[in-house]
Each structure stands twice: as structure tokens, then as C-alpha cells.
Design a protein around this motif. Structure first.
Motif, PDB file in Angstrom:
ATOM      1  N   GLY A  13       0.817  -1.212   0.000  1.00  0.00           N
ATOM      2  CA  GLY A  13       0.000   0.000   0.000  1.00  0.00           C
ATOM      3  C   GLY A  13       0.849   1.261   0.000  1.00  0.00           C
ATOM      4  N   THR A  17       1.527   4.261  -3.376  1.00  0.00           N
ATOM      5  CA  THR A  17       1.216   5.692  -3.281  1.00  0.00           C
ATOM      6  C   THR A  17       2.385   6.588  -3.689  1.00  0.00           C
ATOM      7  N   THR A  36       2.778  12.248  -2.635  1.00  0.00           N
ATOM      8  CA  THR A  36       1.552  11.498  -2.914  1.00  0.00           C
ATOM      9  C   THR A  36       1.272  10.483  -1.806  1.00  0.00           C
ATOM     10  N   LEU A  37       2.310   9.964  -1.167  1.00  0.00           N
ATOM     11  CA  LEU A  37       2.133   9.086  -0.005  1.00  0.00           C
ATOM     12  C   LEU A  37       1.472   9.874   1.126  1.00  0.00           C
ATOM     13  N   LEU A  39      -0.585  12.241   0.958  1.00  0.00           N
ATOM     14  CA  LEU A  39      -1.992  12.513   0.665  1.00  0.00           C
ATOM     15  C   LEU A  39      -2.895  11.344   1.036  1.00  0.00           C
ATOM     16  N   ASP A  40      -2.307  10.203   1.345  1.00  0.00           N
ATOM     17  CA  ASP A  40      -3.058   9.001   1.702  1.00  0.00           C
ATOM     18  C   ASP A  40      -2.857   8.742   3.200  1.00  0.00           C
ATOM     19  N   LYS A  42      -3.862   6.566   5.322  1.00  0.00           N
ATOM     20  CA  LYS A  42      -3.553   5.189   5.729  1.00  0.00           C
ATOM     21  C   LYS A  42      -2.112   4.832   5.392  1.00  0.00           C
ATOM     22  N   ALA A  43      -1.662   5.166   4.189  1.00  0.00           N
ATOM     23  CA  ALA A  43      -0.284   4.859   3.791  1.00  0.00           C
ATOM     24  C   ALA A  43       0.709   5.628   4.662  1.00  0.00           C
TER      25      ALA A  43
END
Length: 182
Positions: A13, A17, A36-37, A39-40, A42-43
Motif C-alpha cells: 500500500g 502511493t 503522494t504518499l 496525501l493518503d 492510511k499509507a
């Protein structure tokens, strides 16, 4: 060692990202973009959790984060394991007396600085950055901490570019990474 080897399901996961941006900051570089990681949620949480799980019981008193992306991952790790956070900054960003360490990286040269007195003799330190490429930045960070009297326990990065053999420059110092990128 990497979390990939342990096949932690969170690693896939995290890897999914990370955006690769070709020809940034100059032609031929395949930039590994961790924004971009971030922005997630959970990641991002999984990334921090994996590092915290690894370092929680290693008696680390200093987490040293390399400017700038080491500042993103280092502080939450430090807080979670009960360590102080020491920023390793670019030149002329820290007020007061500093120690400096020059180094080369895959597309130029740079310098890291740390406040005099930020670490004490024999403190156990973890160096955190987003990525290891040629290893120059991590070597400079370790040299800076060791010159100040700290004992660097390990380096931790989200991403490793193994083809650039940065791990080989760490003089046998352990390196823990979550994601290998080619």
C-alpha cells in the motif's frame, strides 16, 4: 534489511502511493515523490507505524531527520518512541553555533548542519530520511552525529534505489527501508 523482505502487507500500500516523476530535478533523474504518499492517510500512518514498531524497544534517544523530507517522518517517530528530534538542516538555516558536514549526492553537492549541543556523548541515534540513493546524505548525517559524540544505531528510509549502491557507502551501518525502487 527492508520491510519488503518480511512481506508486511502494509508495504504494498505504501509503495503504490509513491509517484515517480521522470527528469526531475534534471534530465535522467527518476524522482521518487513521497508527497503522494502523504496525501493518503492510511499509507502515511502505516509508514510511521512500521518505523515505530521497529525502533520502539531499541533505546534510541535521538531521531535525526535530514532536511527536508526527513522532517516529515522523523518527528512522529521520535514522539512515538520517546526520543528527541534533531533537525539536520541545509546551511544558514539554524541560528547559533553549528557543526557542518559537506557531501556529494547524485546530482550535485550540499552540506548539512546541526546545532552544537543537540546531541550528547554516547546518545543512541537514528537517522531518518525519505530515500537513499548514492548514500552521500546519510553518510554526512552519520558523520555529523558521530563527530558530536552520538552513536548512530541505524539509518531508516522509506525508499531505497538499490541500483545506485548507496547502502555500500554506509560503512556497514545498518539500513532499514520500506520500499525498494528500480
Amino acid at each position: 534489511m527492508s520491510a519488503c523482505e518480511e512481506v508486511d502487507p502494509r508495504v504494498h500500500g505504501i509503495k503504490s502511493t509513491i509517484r515517480v516523476v521522470p527528469d526531475f530535478p534534471k534530465p535522467g533523474i527518476m524522482f521518487q515523490d513521497i508527497t503522494t504518499l502523504l496525501l493518503d492517510p492510511k499509507a502515511f500512518k502505516d509508514t510511521i507505524d512500521l518505523f515505530v514498531e521497529r525502533y520502539r524497544d531499541k533505546n534510541i534517544s535521538v531521531v535525526a531527520g535530514v532536511e527536508a523530507r526527513g522532517f516529515i517522518f522523523g518527528p512522529p517517530i521520535a514522539l512515538a518512541i520517546g526520543a528527541k528530534f534533531v533537525p539536520l538542516r541545509k546551511p544558514k538555516k539554524l541560528p547559533g553555533k553549528v557543526l557542518s558536514e559537506k557531501y556529494t549526492l547524485e546530482y550535485g553537492a550540499d552540506c548539512l548542519e546541526m546545532h552544537v549541543g543537540a546531541v550528547k556523548l554516547d546518545e543512541r541515534a537514528l537517522v531518518v530520511d525519505d530515500l537513499i540513493a548514492t548514500g552521500g546524505t546519510l553518510c554526512a548525517a552519520m558523520n555529523l552525529l558521530e563527530r558530536a559524540g552520538a552513536q548512530v544505531v541505524e539509518c531508516a528510509c522509506v525508499i531505497e534505489l538499490p541500483d545506485l549502491k548507496g547502502r555500500d557507502r554506509l560503512n556497514g551501518k545498518p539500513l532499514y527501508v520500506l520500499v525498494e525502487s528500480h
